[in-house]
Scaffold this motif. Sequence first.
Motif, PDB file in Angstrom:
ATOM      1  N   VAL A 124       0.924  -1.031   0.054  1.00  0.00           N
ATOM      2  CA  VAL A 124       0.101  -0.030  -0.019  1.00  0.00           C
ATOM      3  C   VAL A 124       0.950   1.217   0.030  1.00  0.00           C
ATOM      4  O   VAL A 124       1.762   1.516   0.905  1.00  0.00           O
ATOM      5  CB  VAL A 124      -1.023   0.019   1.102  1.00  0.00           C
ATOM      6  N   LYS A 125       1.030   2.063  -1.152  1.00  0.00           N
ATOM      7  CA  LYS A 125       1.562   3.308  -1.076  1.00  0.00           C
ATOM      8  C   LYS A 125       0.879   4.369  -0.124  1.00  0.00           C
ATOM      9  O   LYS A 125      -0.148   4.229   0.211  1.00  0.00           O
ATOM     10  CB  LYS A 125       1.790   3.864  -2.441  1.00  0.00           C
ATOM     11  N   SER A 126       1.916   5.350   0.045  1.00  0.00           N
ATOM     12  CA  SER A 126       1.614   6.135   0.878  1.00  0.00           C
ATOM     13  C   SER A 126       0.201   7.058   0.674  1.00  0.00           C
ATOM     14  O   SER A 126      -0.658   7.562   1.363  1.00  0.00           O
ATOM     15  CB  SER A 126       2.491   7.323   1.215  1.00  0.00           C
ATOM     16  N   ASP A 127      -0.105   7.303  -0.545  1.00  0.00           N
ATOM     17  CA  ASP A 127      -1.380   7.974  -1.275  1.00  0.00           C
ATOM     18  C   ASP A 127      -2.484   6.947  -1.473  1.00  0.00           C
ATOM     19  O   ASP A 127      -3.401   7.221  -1.853  1.00  0.00           O
ATOM     20  CB  ASP A 127      -0.961   8.783  -2.601  1.00  0.00           C
ATOM     21  N   GLU A 128      -2.287   5.666  -1.001  1.00  0.00           N
ATOM     22  CA  GLU A 128      -3.463   4.590  -1.474  1.00  0.00           C
ATOM     23  C   GLU A 128      -4.316   4.241  -0.050  1.00  0.00           C
ATOM     24  O   GLU A 128      -5.014   3.396  -0.204  1.00  0.00           O
ATOM     25  CB  GLU A 128      -3.046   3.390  -1.893  1.00  0.00           C
ATOM     26  N   TRP A 129      -4.051   4.925   1.058  1.00  0.00           N
ATOM     27  CA  TRP A 129      -4.660   4.743   2.328  1.00  0.00           C
ATOM     28  C   TRP A 129      -6.050   5.080   2.303  1.00  0.00           C
ATOM     29  O   TRP A 129      -6.836   4.199   3.125  1.00  0.00           O
ATOM     30  CB  TRP A 129      -4.045   4.991   3.617  1.00  0.00           C
ATOM     31  N   GLN A 130      -6.487   5.887   1.837  1.00  0.00           N
ATOM     32  CA  GLN A 130      -7.852   6.582   2.083  1.00  0.00           C
ATOM     33  C   GLN A 130      -9.055   5.453   1.734  1.00  0.00           C
ATOM     34  O   GLN A 130      -9.946   5.353   2.663  1.00  0.00           O
ATOM     35  CB  GLN A 130      -8.236   7.815   1.016  1.00  0.00           C
ATOM     36  N   PRO A 131      -9.113   4.800   0.632  1.00  0.00           N
ATOM     37  CA  PRO A 131     -10.138   3.790   0.565  1.00  0.00           C
ATOM     38  C   PRO A 131     -10.119   2.703   1.748  1.00  0.00           C
ATOM     39  O   PRO A 131     -11.245   2.139   2.184  1.00  0.00           O
ATOM     40  CB  PRO A 131      -9.908   3.384  -0.916  1.00  0.00           C
ATOM     41  N   LEU A 132      -8.777   2.379   2.018  1.00  0.00           N
ATOM     42  CA  LEU A 132      -8.833   1.285   3.068  1.00  0.00           C
ATOM     43  C   LEU A 132      -9.314   1.798   4.365  1.00  0.00           C
ATOM     44  O   LEU A 132     -10.101   1.260   5.320  1.00  0.00           O
ATOM     45  CB  LEU A 132      -7.382   0.652   3.195  1.00  0.00           C
ATOM     46  N   LEU A 133      -9.206   3.002   4.830  1.00  0.00           N
ATOM     47  CA  LEU A 133      -9.678   3.821   6.034  1.00  0.00           C
ATOM     48  C   LEU A 133     -10.872   3.865   6.080  1.00  0.00           C
ATOM     49  O   LEU A 133     -11.642   3.746   7.092  1.00  0.00           O
ATOM     50  CB  LEU A 133      -8.896   5.085   6.054  1.00  0.00           C
TER      51      LEU A 133
END
Length: 175
Positions: free
Chosen positions: A88-97
């Motif tokens: 998970v790249k640093s800019d890919e967390w939003q959907p997971l959160l």
Amino acid sequence: MTQELINLRTSILEGRYQDALVIVDELEGMSKQAILRNIQSFLLRLLIHLIKNQVEQRLTNSWAASIRDSIRQIKKLNLQDNKTAYYVKSDEWQPLLEEELDEAIYQASLEVMDGEYEDLELADLVNKDRVIIDAHKLLNLTYLYSVKELFSAVNKSLAELPGGKEWETSRSNKK
């Protein structure tokens, strides 16, 4: 997975290398999904404690330890074997959160203020944007610090949460 390994072995022994490569790709996908599920379980635990912290406006040693461990485990799981890339790249967390937030609110409702709020009541109380911002801040530390350095970096971030200064002071007084 056992059947896939048997099929892989058979494909190689029979010289069906294209079939073997397809199976290898499937196994890689399964492995990545397993890692992402583990990351999401630690993400859920992180969110639960950030919600409890926000609503109760305090930070306990237990919550801090859980947050620290969640971030540490996410760091270790997220770093691919080559040690240079992340699942998970640093800019890919939003959907997971966002995906885990409602479940985190539900689980936190069982504990916040000794279960005083139903999950829908708690959802109205929680500033979801703030929880996600706090989670992002902590997750970003995993890209900046080694596992060894992460402990101190997370503690500094914890001190900025509601009740964090008091938590930090109580830790300092015990030394």
